[in-house]
Design a protein around this motif. Sequence first.
Motif, PDB file in Angstrom:
ATOM      1  N   GLY A  66       0.816  -1.201   0.000  1.00 15.48           N
ATOM      2  CA  GLY A  66       0.000   0.000   0.000  1.00 15.48           C
ATOM      3  C   GLY A  66       0.848   1.247   0.000  1.00 15.48           C
ATOM      4  N   GLY A  67       0.218   2.326  -0.364  1.00 16.31           N
ATOM      5  CA  GLY A  67       0.904   3.601  -0.424  1.00 16.31           C
ATOM      6  C   GLY A  67       1.162   4.183   0.953  1.00 16.31           C
ATOM      7  N   ALA A  68       2.141   5.048   1.019  1.00 20.04           N
ATOM      8  CA  ALA A  68       2.474   5.761   2.250  1.00 20.04           C
ATOM      9  C   ALA A  68       2.514   7.253   1.922  1.00 20.04           C
ATOM     10  CB  ALA A  68       3.819   5.299   2.804  1.00 20.04           C
ATOM     11  N   ASP A  69       2.056   8.069   2.855  1.00 15.90           N
ATOM     12  CA  ASP A  69       1.988   9.514   2.627  1.00 15.90           C
ATOM     13  C   ASP A  69       3.316  10.221   2.816  1.00 15.90           C
ATOM     14  OD1 ASP A  69      -0.716   9.370   2.051  1.00 15.90           O
ATOM     15  OD2 ASP A  69      -1.283   9.659   4.138  1.00 15.90           O
ATOM     16  N   SER A  70       4.156   9.703   3.698  1.00 17.34           N
ATOM     17  CA  SER A  70       5.425  10.381   3.960  1.00 17.34           C
ATOM     18  C   SER A  70       6.480   9.358   4.347  1.00 17.34           C
ATOM     19  CB  SER A  70       5.268  11.412   5.083  1.00 17.34           C
ATOM     20  OG  SER A  70       4.879  10.782   6.287  1.00 17.34           O
ATOM     21  N   PHE A  71       7.730   9.745   4.174  1.00 18.56           N
ATOM     22  CA  PHE A  71       8.862   8.870   4.467  1.00 18.56           C
ATOM     23  C   PHE A  71       9.167   8.920   5.953  1.00 18.56           C
ATOM     24  CE2 PHE A  71      13.083   7.086   4.090  1.00 18.56           C
ATOM     25  CZ  PHE A  71      12.948   6.236   3.005  1.00 18.56           C
ATOM     26  N   GLN A  72       9.266   7.775   6.590  1.00 21.81           N
ATOM     27  CA  GLN A  72       9.540   7.696   8.023  1.00 21.81           C
ATOM     28  C   GLN A  72      11.044   7.728   8.286  1.00 21.81           C
ATOM     29  OE1 GLN A  72       6.882   7.543  10.248  1.00 21.81           O
ATOM     30  NE2 GLN A  72       5.698   7.864   8.385  1.00 21.81           N
ATOM     31  N   ASP A  73      11.455   8.336   9.366  1.00 22.59           N
ATOM     32  CA  ASP A  73      12.879   8.446   9.707  1.00 22.59           C
ATOM     33  C   ASP A  73      13.563   7.098   9.868  1.00 22.59           C
ATOM     34  OD1 ASP A  73      12.813  11.192   9.618  1.00 22.59           O
ATOM     35  OD2 ASP A  73      12.416  11.400  11.761  1.00 22.59           O
ATOM     36  N   THR A  74      12.820   6.068  10.247  1.00 22.92           N
ATOM     37  CA  THR A  74      13.416   4.758  10.504  1.00 22.92           C
ATOM     38  C   THR A  74      13.602   3.922   9.237  1.00 22.92           C
ATOM     39  OG1 THR A  74      11.226   3.870  10.973  1.00 22.92           O
ATOM     40  CG2 THR A  74      12.533   4.635  12.853  1.00 22.92           C
ATOM     41  N   TRP A  75      13.054   4.348   8.103  1.00 24.55           N
ATOM     42  CA  TRP A  75      13.187   3.599   6.867  1.00 24.55           C
ATOM     43  C   TRP A  75      14.554   3.816   6.257  1.00 24.55           C
ATOM     44  CZ3 TRP A  75       7.952   5.244   4.281  1.00 24.55           C
ATOM     45  CH2 TRP A  75       6.910   4.693   5.005  1.00 24.55           C
ATOM     46  N   THR A  76      15.048   2.826   5.532  1.00 22.46           N
ATOM     47  CA  THR A  76      16.341   2.948   4.859  1.00 22.46           C
ATOM     48  C   THR A  76      16.166   3.582   3.481  1.00 22.46           C
ATOM     49  OG1 THR A  76      16.138   0.744   3.930  1.00 22.46           O
ATOM     50  CG2 THR A  76      17.274   0.923   6.040  1.00 22.46           C
ATOM     51  N   GLU A  77      17.275   3.907   2.845  1.00 20.24           N
ATOM     52  CA  GLU A  77      17.292   4.454   1.489  1.00 20.24           C
ATOM     53  C   GLU A  77      16.548   5.783   1.375  1.00 20.24           C
ATOM     54  OE1 GLU A  77      19.284   3.182  -0.655  1.00 20.24           O
ATOM     55  OE2 GLU A  77      19.701   1.399   0.493  1.00 20.24           O
ATOM     56  N   ARG A  78      16.598   6.605   2.414  1.00 24.75           N
ATOM     57  CA  ARG A  78      15.909   7.894   2.396  1.00 24.75           C
ATOM     58  C   ARG A  78      16.316   8.745   1.186  1.00 24.75           C
ATOM     59  NH1 ARG A  78      12.947  10.466   5.861  1.00 24.75           N
ATOM     60  NH2 ARG A  78      12.792  12.714   5.884  1.00 24.75           N
ATOM     61  N   ASP A  79      17.594   8.689   0.801  1.00 30.55           N
ATOM     62  CA  ASP A  79      18.061   9.487  -0.331  1.00 30.55           C
ATOM     63  C   ASP A  79      17.472   9.029  -1.662  1.00 30.55           C
ATOM     64  OD1 ASP A  79      19.590  10.984   1.413  1.00 30.55           O
ATOM     65  OD2 ASP A  79      21.425   9.858   1.024  1.00 30.55           O
ATOM     66  N   CYS A  80      16.915   7.844  -1.690  1.00 36.11           N
ATOM     67  CA  CYS A  80      16.335   7.316  -2.920  1.00 36.11           C
ATOM     68  C   CYS A  80      14.848   7.642  -3.057  1.00 36.11           C
ATOM     69  CB  CYS A  80      16.519   5.801  -2.975  1.00 36.11           C
ATOM     70  SG  CYS A  80      18.230   5.300  -3.261  1.00 36.11           S
ATOM     71  N   ALA A  81      14.244   8.190  -2.036  1.00 27.77           N
ATOM     72  CA  ALA A  81      12.800   8.439  -2.050  1.00 27.77           C
ATOM     73  C   ALA A  81      12.439   9.522  -3.062  1.00 27.77           C
ATOM     74  CB  ALA A  81      12.315   8.821  -0.668  1.00 27.77           C
ATOM     75  N   LYS A  82      11.655   9.131  -4.073  1.00 28.78           N
ATOM     76  CA  LYS A  82      11.081  10.090  -5.011  1.00 28.78           C
ATOM     77  C   LYS A  82       9.835   9.450  -5.599  1.00 28.78           C
ATOM     78  CE  LYS A  82      13.968   8.851  -8.946  1.00 28.78           C
ATOM     79  NZ  LYS A  82      14.946   9.333  -9.901  1.00 28.78           N
ATOM     80  N   GLY A  83       8.969  10.248  -6.138  1.00 27.49           N
ATOM     81  CA  GLY A  83       7.716   9.705  -6.651  1.00 27.49           C
ATOM     82  C   GLY A  83       6.839   9.234  -5.509  1.00 27.49           C
TER      83      GLY A  83
END
Length: 94
Positions: A66-83
Amino acid sequence: MEALLRGTLAVDDQGCVHAKTTGDSVTTLVWPKGYTVKGDSKSFEVLDASKNVVARSGSPLAVGGGGADSFQDTWTERDCAKGRLWMVGAIGTG
């Protein structure tokens, strides 16, 4: 976490793995803990926590989750988050 995303895995210029869906929209896949990527920008595989191959570059993919509205601090690959962000659940072929 019961929606379905269909697309193919691709890597961008920064080495980030994303799902490309209809219309070339890019979706950032947030994988379960323990998942890793092995290979390079031309050919790669996604491995689960037990080191089993669950997806390959360029292959059709159907990803439950499912979709997520925002990136959580505990998730990895934060620099890759787009779209769009997509929390990966079950994985199958397209």
